[in-house]
Design a protein around this motif. Structure first.
Motif, PDB file in Angstrom:
ATOM      1  N   ALA A 205       0.610  -1.194  -0.107  1.00 14.08           N
ATOM      2  CA  ALA A 205       0.147   0.001   0.220  1.00 14.08           C
ATOM      3  C   ALA A 205       0.783   1.205   0.122  1.00 14.08           C
ATOM      4  O   ALA A 205       0.397   2.105  -0.655  1.00 14.08           O
ATOM      5  CB  ALA A 205      -1.145   0.051   1.354  1.00 14.08           C
ATOM      6  N   GLU A 206       2.085   1.277   0.661  1.00  9.21           N
ATOM      7  CA  GLU A 206       2.907   2.527   0.795  1.00  9.21           C
ATOM      8  C   GLU A 206       3.345   2.578  -0.513  1.00  9.21           C
ATOM      9  O   GLU A 206       3.823   3.801  -1.101  1.00  9.21           O
ATOM     10  CB  GLU A 206       3.820   2.340   1.890  1.00  9.21           C
ATOM     11  N   MET A 207       3.877   1.616  -1.177  1.00  7.52           N
ATOM     12  CA  MET A 207       4.793   1.698  -2.319  1.00  7.52           C
ATOM     13  C   MET A 207       3.657   2.137  -3.513  1.00  7.52           C
ATOM     14  O   MET A 207       3.925   2.782  -4.534  1.00  7.52           O
ATOM     15  CB  MET A 207       5.240   0.386  -2.805  1.00  7.52           C
ATOM     16  N   ALA A 208       2.403   1.699  -3.471  1.00 13.07           N
ATOM     17  CA  ALA A 208       1.218   1.935  -4.295  1.00 13.07           C
ATOM     18  C   ALA A 208       0.730   3.516  -4.097  1.00 13.07           C
ATOM     19  O   ALA A 208       0.202   3.928  -5.237  1.00 13.07           O
ATOM     20  CB  ALA A 208       0.112   1.143  -4.346  1.00 13.07           C
ATOM     21  N   ALA A 209       1.033   3.977  -2.949  1.00 22.50           N
ATOM     22  CA  ALA A 209       0.525   5.410  -2.911  1.00 22.50           C
ATOM     23  C   ALA A 209       1.335   6.401  -3.487  1.00 22.50           C
ATOM     24  O   ALA A 209       2.532   6.206  -4.365  1.00 22.50           O
ATOM     25  CB  ALA A 209       0.682   5.773  -1.178  1.00 22.50           C
ATOM     26  N   GLU A 210       0.692   7.784  -3.664  1.00 26.76           N
ATOM     27  CA  GLU A 210       1.436   8.599  -4.287  1.00 26.76           C
ATOM     28  C   GLU A 210       2.694   9.119  -3.834  1.00 26.76           C
ATOM     29  O   GLU A 210       2.839   9.172  -2.573  1.00 26.76           O
ATOM     30  CB  GLU A 210       0.396   9.946  -4.156  1.00 26.76           C
TER      31      GLU A 210
END
Length: 64
Positions: free
Chosen positions: A41-46
């Motif tokens: 989720a952190e990697m996919a976040a902006e």
């Protein structure tokens, strides 16, 4: 041939140890999956801009 141990007494203890080991393994795997989801989720976040990082750094300095 004489039996070394009574299997009726050993079987419940061995089964309990196997269950405890399996439960610990499943807890560990669930924890790893939770961490994996968080990282994904952190990697996919902006992406965080450099200005935001600098602002957060100053907030920590001023709050100390």
């Amino acid at each position: 041939m004489t039996p070394i141990s009574n299997t009726t007494e050993v079987a419940p203890v061995a089964a309990a140890l196997e269950v405890a080991t399996a439960e610990k393994l499943l807890r560990d795997m669930a924890y790893v999956l939770k961490l994996t989801r968080r990282v994904k989720a952190e990697m996919a976040a902006e992406p965080v801009t450099e200005e935001a990082v600098i602002a957060r750094t100053w907030e920590r300095v001023l709050g100390a």
